[in-house]
Write an enzyme that holds these catalytic residues in place. Structure first.
Site, mmCIF file in Angstrom:
data_model
loop_
_atom_site.group_PDB
_atom_site.id
_atom_site.type_symbol
_atom_site.label_atom_id
_atom_site.label_comp_id
_atom_site.label_asym_id
_atom_site.label_seq_id
_atom_site.Cartn_x
_atom_site.Cartn_y
_atom_site.Cartn_z
ATOM 1 N N LYS A 173 -20.964 9.509 -36.192
ATOM 2 C CA LYS A 173 -22.298 9.346 -36.767
ATOM 3 C C LYS A 173 -22.824 7.952 -36.443
ATOM 4 O O LYS A 173 -22.109 6.952 -36.624
ATOM 5 C CB LYS A 173 -22.225 9.517 -38.290
ATOM 6 C CG LYS A 173 -21.792 10.903 -38.728
ATOM 7 C CD LYS A 173 -22.887 11.900 -38.482
ATOM 8 C CE LYS A 173 -22.545 13.248 -39.099
ATOM 9 N NZ LYS A 173 -23.597 14.233 -38.866
ATOM 10 N N LYS A 278 -25.661 25.970 -36.104
ATOM 11 C CA LYS A 278 -25.120 25.851 -37.454
ATOM 12 C C LYS A 278 -25.619 27.080 -38.211
ATOM 13 O O LYS A 278 -26.802 27.146 -38.554
ATOM 14 C CB LYS A 278 -25.686 24.583 -38.087
ATOM 15 C CG LYS A 278 -24.699 23.740 -38.818
ATOM 16 C CD LYS A 278 -25.362 22.491 -39.300
ATOM 17 C CE LYS A 278 -24.721 21.260 -38.685
ATOM 18 N NZ LYS A 278 -25.290 20.017 -39.206
HETATM 19 O O1 OSB Z 1 -25.408 16.805 -38.698
HETATM 20 O O2 OSB Z 1 -23.624 17.808 -38.203
HETATM 21 C C1 OSB Z 1 -24.305 17.232 -39.035
HETATM 22 C C2 OSB Z 1 -22.320 16.830 -42.281
HETATM 23 C C3 OSB Z 1 -23.341 16.901 -43.191
HETATM 24 C C4 OSB Z 1 -24.632 17.034 -42.748
HETATM 25 C C5 OSB Z 1 -24.922 17.110 -41.392
HETATM 26 C C6 OSB Z 1 -23.900 17.068 -40.468
HETATM 27 C C7 OSB Z 1 -22.576 16.902 -40.922
HETATM 28 C C8 OSB Z 1 -21.419 16.792 -40.056
HETATM 29 C C9 OSB Z 1 -20.134 17.340 -40.596
HETATM 30 O O3 OSB Z 1 -21.431 16.200 -39.011
HETATM 31 C C10 OSB Z 1 -19.366 18.133 -39.651
HETATM 32 C C11 OSB Z 1 -18.253 18.908 -40.318
HETATM 33 O O4 OSB Z 1 -18.509 19.758 -41.168
HETATM 34 O O5 OSB Z 1 -17.093 18.690 -39.976
HETATM 35 MG MG MG Z 2 -25.774 17.082 -36.645
#
Ligand code: OSB
Ligand code: MG
Length: 385
Positions: A173, A278
């Site tokens: 991130k 997703k």
């Molecule tokens: O943008 O992928 C994302 C977690 C919370 C909100 C958004 C995101 C994420 C993650 C987590 O990157 C990824 C996971 O569940 O392992």
């Molecule tokens: Mg993402």
């Protein structure tokens, strides 16, 4: 084909999941996640569960927080499902379910939980694993992890953990000012690792050029740098960045994916577009599968994103990963072992050497622990049919 489904009861639980390690994104740090779970019981005794992987606020996307999900479920989606059964006496399949609430705009996260519980029931009725029901064919594949740390030290620590556990791809991130620090330090440590970044909409048309120097680090992709509802500006900056741009937040449907492909194709840079699928963001696995197939036909790479889902939600995603069109490793595991202090399945999901192997076990392949749902959760409302 699935035999018809007659609903007896739908219940919604709010389950309190505690993260072992806080998770930081460009929009905040999370420690505790209250999660809605939809439980559906049929008149012939089948029980299906669907997790809705909400966060505590709508910072990721509108309607991805549990407050709005619970309202949509209680006030609109459940009544629409009930009305359908009152009128027709049954549901023929998932398409029929989706039709019952198709008139409700948005509420994709909320809808996805009802749909997941339905898939769970259909898989049990057909006595099949979800990956077979969805005509997946890849039983073994590599998996990745998402690293959300506030500082370089936290990121490196989580990465070291993930690499020691054998994961094949790291995603980190980032936000304006942290991108180069994070990428440089990870690249120095892991010169050959599959590496990608996720900005969660934290850049603007004023500062996106901060991302250009990243081209020299051999990243797989840059995920959602710009606004959460934007496709057009993303396609524009993609003309000037060699690293592929991956859309997450801004794809809600097959149509959105088509619009993105249209723009990147028009700019003759389709090889720079990647889509993170997703399922809850696109209203469920039905739409998610259609997006995967469309992207597959167009040669656009896809992978499965997570939302810090419990093992139940992750197990659905792992089954989805069996589709041959899913071409890159997904966010399926926690970089540090397990995400939650206590999870909702009877046995944990286990990755071996950064890979995952699907079994022939029915539905998700794992069993939800109803005692844990009751212990960590509270029933908020139910509908009798
Ligand atoms: O943008 O992928 C994302 C977690 C919370 C909100 C958004 C995101 C994420 C993650 C987590 O990157 C990824 C996971 O569940 O392992
Ligand atoms: Mg993402």
């Amino acid at each position: 084909m699935a035999k018809k489904i007659i609903l007896k009861r739908a219940e919604v639980f709010l389950v309190l999941l505690n993260l072992v390690h806080p998770f930081t994104t460009s929009f905040g740090t999370y420690k505790q996640l209250p999660r809605p779970f939809v439980k559906i019981t049929t008149n012939d005794g089948y029980v299906g569960f669907g997790e809705i992987p909400t966060l505590t606020d709508p910072a990721y996307k509108p309607e991805s927080d549990y407050y709005s999900v619970l309202t949509s479920l209680e006030k609109f989606i459940m009544p629409a499902v009930k009305k359908h059964q009152d009128e027709y006496g049954r549901f023929l399949d998932v398409e029929d379910l989706r039709k019952s609430y198709a008139w409700i705009k948005g509420a994709n996260f909320a809808k996805s939980g009802v749909e997941a519980a339905f898939w769970d029931i259909i898989a049990q009725k057909e006595h099949k694993p979800l990956w077979k029901l969805w005509r997946g064919s890849k039983r073994v594949f590599s998996v990745g992890v998402s690293i959300g740390g506030k500082t370089k030290e936290q990121v490196l620590e989580k990465a070291a953990h993930a690499v020691a556990l054998g994961y094949k791809r790291l995603k980190v991130k980032v936000w304006p000012g942290f991108e180069l620090t994070a990428v440089k330090s990870l690249r120095e440590q892991y010169p050959h690792m599959l590496l990608q970044i996720d900005a969660n909409s934290s850049y603007t048309m004023e500062n996106w050029k901060l991302l250009k120097p990243l081209d020299q680090y051999g990243l797989l992709l840059i995920e959602q740098p710009l606004y959460d509802d934007d496709v057009i500006y993303h396609s524009e900056i993609s003309r000037h960045i060699k690293t592929p741009i991956c859309l997450d937040e801004s794809v809600h449907s097959l149509d959105d994916a088509k619009r993105a492909v249209f723009l990147w194709e028009k700019n003759k840079i389709l090889d720079r577009l990647i889509i993170n699928i997703k399922p809850p963001r696109v209203s469920g696995f039905y739409e998610a599968i259609n997006i995967a197939r469309f992207c597959g036909k167009k040669g656009v790479k896809t992978w499965i994103g997570g939302m810090l889902d419990s093992a139940w939600g992750k197990a659905f995603n792992l089954n989805f990963n069996a589709l041959k069109e899913i071409s890159l490793p997904g966010d399926h595991f926690s970089p540090t072992g397990s995400y939650f202090e206590e999870d909702v399945t009877k046995t944990p999901l286990v990755s071996k050497n950064g890979g995952y192997s699907l079994t022939n076990a029915v539905s998700t392949g794992c069993e939800i622990n109803r005692r844990t749902i009751n212990k960590l959760g509270k029933k908020l409302f139910s509908v009798s049919f």
